[in-house]
Design an enzyme around this catalytic site. Structure first.
Site, PDB file in Angstrom:
ATOM      1  N   ASN A 231     133.659   7.329  98.348  1.00  0.00           N
ATOM      2  CA  ASN A 231     134.508   6.997  99.496  1.00  0.00           C
ATOM      3  C   ASN A 231     135.561   8.096  99.648  1.00  0.00           C
ATOM      4  OD1 ASN A 231     136.264   5.895 101.342  1.00  0.00           O
ATOM      5  ND2 ASN A 231     136.907   4.173 100.057  1.00  0.00           N
TER       6      ASN A 231
ATOM      7  N   HIS B 225     137.628  -2.850 102.452  1.00  0.00           N
ATOM      8  CA  HIS B 225     138.301  -2.114 101.368  1.00  0.00           C
ATOM      9  C   HIS B 225     139.737  -2.635 101.256  1.00  0.00           C
ATOM     10  CE1 HIS B 225     140.101   1.062  99.019  1.00  0.00           C
ATOM     11  NE2 HIS B 225     138.879   1.398  98.643  1.00  0.00           N
TER      12      HIS B 225
ATOM     13  N   GLU C  93     142.451  -1.196 100.893  1.00  0.00           N
ATOM     14  CA  GLU C  93     143.438  -0.454 101.699  1.00  0.00           C
ATOM     15  C   GLU C  93     143.410  -0.942 103.139  1.00  0.00           C
ATOM     16  OE1 GLU C  93     142.006   3.384 100.502  1.00  0.00           O
ATOM     17  OE2 GLU C  93     142.797   3.027  98.498  1.00  0.00           O
TER      18      GLU C  93
ATOM     19  N   GLU D 109     136.373  -4.009  93.378  1.00  0.00           N
ATOM     20  CA  GLU D 109     137.402  -2.986  93.202  1.00  0.00           C
ATOM     21  C   GLU D 109     138.734  -3.654  92.906  1.00  0.00           C
ATOM     22  OE1 GLU D 109     136.108   0.957  95.198  1.00  0.00           O
ATOM     23  OE2 GLU D 109     137.425  -0.128  96.542  1.00  0.00           O
TER      24      GLU D 109
ATOM     25  N   GLY E 110     143.068   4.318  92.285  1.00  0.00           N
ATOM     26  CA  GLY E 110     143.975   5.459  92.387  1.00  0.00           C
ATOM     27  C   GLY E 110     145.064   5.453  91.331  1.00  0.00           C
TER      28      GLY E 110
ATOM     29  N   SER F 141     139.200   4.147  89.748  1.00  0.00           N
ATOM     30  CA  SER F 141     139.392   5.238  88.784  1.00  0.00           C
ATOM     31  C   SER F 141     138.123   5.598  87.996  1.00  0.00           C
ATOM     32  CB  SER F 141     140.552   4.920  87.827  1.00  0.00           C
ATOM     33  OG  SER F 141     141.754   4.755  88.559  1.00  0.00           O
TER      34      SER F 141
ATOM     35  N   LYS G 104     137.807   8.334 101.829  1.00  0.00           N
ATOM     36  CA  LYS G 104     139.076   7.848 102.414  1.00  0.00           C
ATOM     37  C   LYS G 104     139.524   8.821 103.512  1.00  0.00           C
ATOM     38  CE  LYS G 104     139.959   5.337  98.197  1.00  0.00           C
ATOM     39  NZ  LYS G 104     140.890   4.713  97.281  1.00  0.00           N
TER      40      LYS G 104
ATOM     41  N   GLY H   5     138.962   9.040  94.378  1.00  0.00           N
ATOM     42  CA  GLY H   5     139.490  10.375  94.071  1.00  0.00           C
ATOM     43  C   GLY H   5     138.486  11.358  93.479  1.00  0.00           C
TER      44      GLY H   5
HETATM   45  P1  13P Z   1     139.746   5.721  93.004  1.00  0.00           P
HETATM   46  O1  13P Z   1     138.409   6.112  92.420  1.00  0.00           O
HETATM   47  O2  13P Z   1     140.528   6.886  93.519  1.00  0.00           O
HETATM   48  O3  13P Z   1     140.501   4.847  92.069  1.00  0.00           O
HETATM   49  O4  13P Z   1     139.439   4.828  94.308  1.00  0.00           O
HETATM   50  C1  13P Z   1     138.516   3.799  94.240  1.00  0.00           C
HETATM   51  C2  13P Z   1     138.246   3.325  95.600  1.00  0.00           C
HETATM   52  O5  13P Z   1     139.111   2.773  96.278  1.00  0.00           O
HETATM   53  C3  13P Z   1     136.899   3.568  96.158  1.00  0.00           C
HETATM   54  O6  13P Z   1     136.705   2.866  97.342  1.00  0.00           O
END
Ligand code: 13P
Length: 252
Positions: free
Chosen positions: A11, A97, A99, A169, A175, A215, A13, A237
């Site tokens: 992803n 998601h 977010e 998640e 993150g 992560s 983002k 990330g």
């Molecule tokens: P990270 O791998 O940066 O923690 O993000 C996970 C995520 O939100 C994937 O959709």
């Protein structure tokens, strides 16, 4: 063996311009050309979906959007429809998601409409669920996941469930560098599978792929993948580097 083919999804983002996306795909494709036992999905921002789809044509890499609207068209400024995604060859879409739930007020009722509209349009939903830090600490993880699954999957049946992907998640792991231990990820994903079995029956629950996200890195993917209920990862990330993502695709 579960018979479920592993999935590694990246992803992006809100990262990478169109030209950066092109350079990334050119670097990634040769690195994952021999990874033929894993389904690979990349999820760029809307602005580079068409370009990335063109550049991955003929490869095994699938291209997903990060969101979609449930209506087929209309006066919804700033939104994108399933038909628009389909026309450019997009096969999957991330829905719900954390977010989007947190910053853009997406709720389970919207998600139920998005999930069923996506399935109806032939685009596979990747539905994200997860608890916050406070919910886990206060013993409300099961309650939160149960209500997200009941709400987001309210309009589908077991046959449709088997054709989609669920991503667990935990918000506290996104993150933060604080990956869930393989034991916590396994235990929670097994709980999700059990909840889906109650909702849709054992067969559908045994077929649906459930990913872990939060992560994930080249250094921790292999231990996560040894757990029986973890069918892959949704990577944030670490997927922004083509070499790191390719390592994750190969389970480190
Ligand atoms: P990270 O791998 O940066 O923690 O993000 C996970 C995520 O939100 C994937 O959709």
């Amino acid at each position: 063996m579960s018979g479920r083919i592993p999935v590694i999804a990246g992803n992006w983002k809100m990262f990478k311009t169109n030209s950066e996306a092109g350079a990334y795909v050119a670097e990634l494709l040769p690195l994952v050309a021999d990874a033929d036992s894993v389904e690979i999905i990349i999820c760029p921002p809307f602005t580079s979906l068409a370009e990335v789809r063109r550049e991955t044509e003929g490869s095994r890499v699938r291209v997903a959007a990060q969101n979609v609207h449930f209506e087929p068209e209309g006066a919804f400024t700033g939104e994108i429809s399933l038909g628009m995604l389909r026309e450019i060859g997009i096969s999957d879409v991330i829905l719900g998601h954390s977010e989007r739930r947190q910053y853009f007020c997406e709720n389970d009722a919207d998600l139920a409409r998005k999930v069923s509209a996506a399935l109806g349009a032939g685009i596979r939903p990747i539905l994200c669920v997860g608890e916050s830090d406070q919910e886990r600490e206060s013993g409300r993880t099961g309650e939160k996941l149960g209500s997200q699954l009941r709400g987001g999957l309210a309009s589908i049946d077991g046959g449709q469930l088997a054709g989609m992907i669920v991503a667990y998640e935990p918000i506290w792991a996104i993150g933060t560098g604080k990956t869930a231990t393989p034991q916590i990820a396994q235990e929670t994903i097994s709980f999700i599978r059990g909840t889906l079995a109650q909702q849709f029956g054992a067969e559908a629950a045994a077929s649906v792929r459930i990913l872990y996200g939060g992560s994930v890195k080249p250094g921790n993917i292999s231990e996560l993948m040894t757990e029986p209920d973890i069918d892959g990862a949704l990577v944030g990330g670490a997927c922004l580097s083509a070499t790191d993502f390719a390592q994750i695709v190969k389970f480190g």
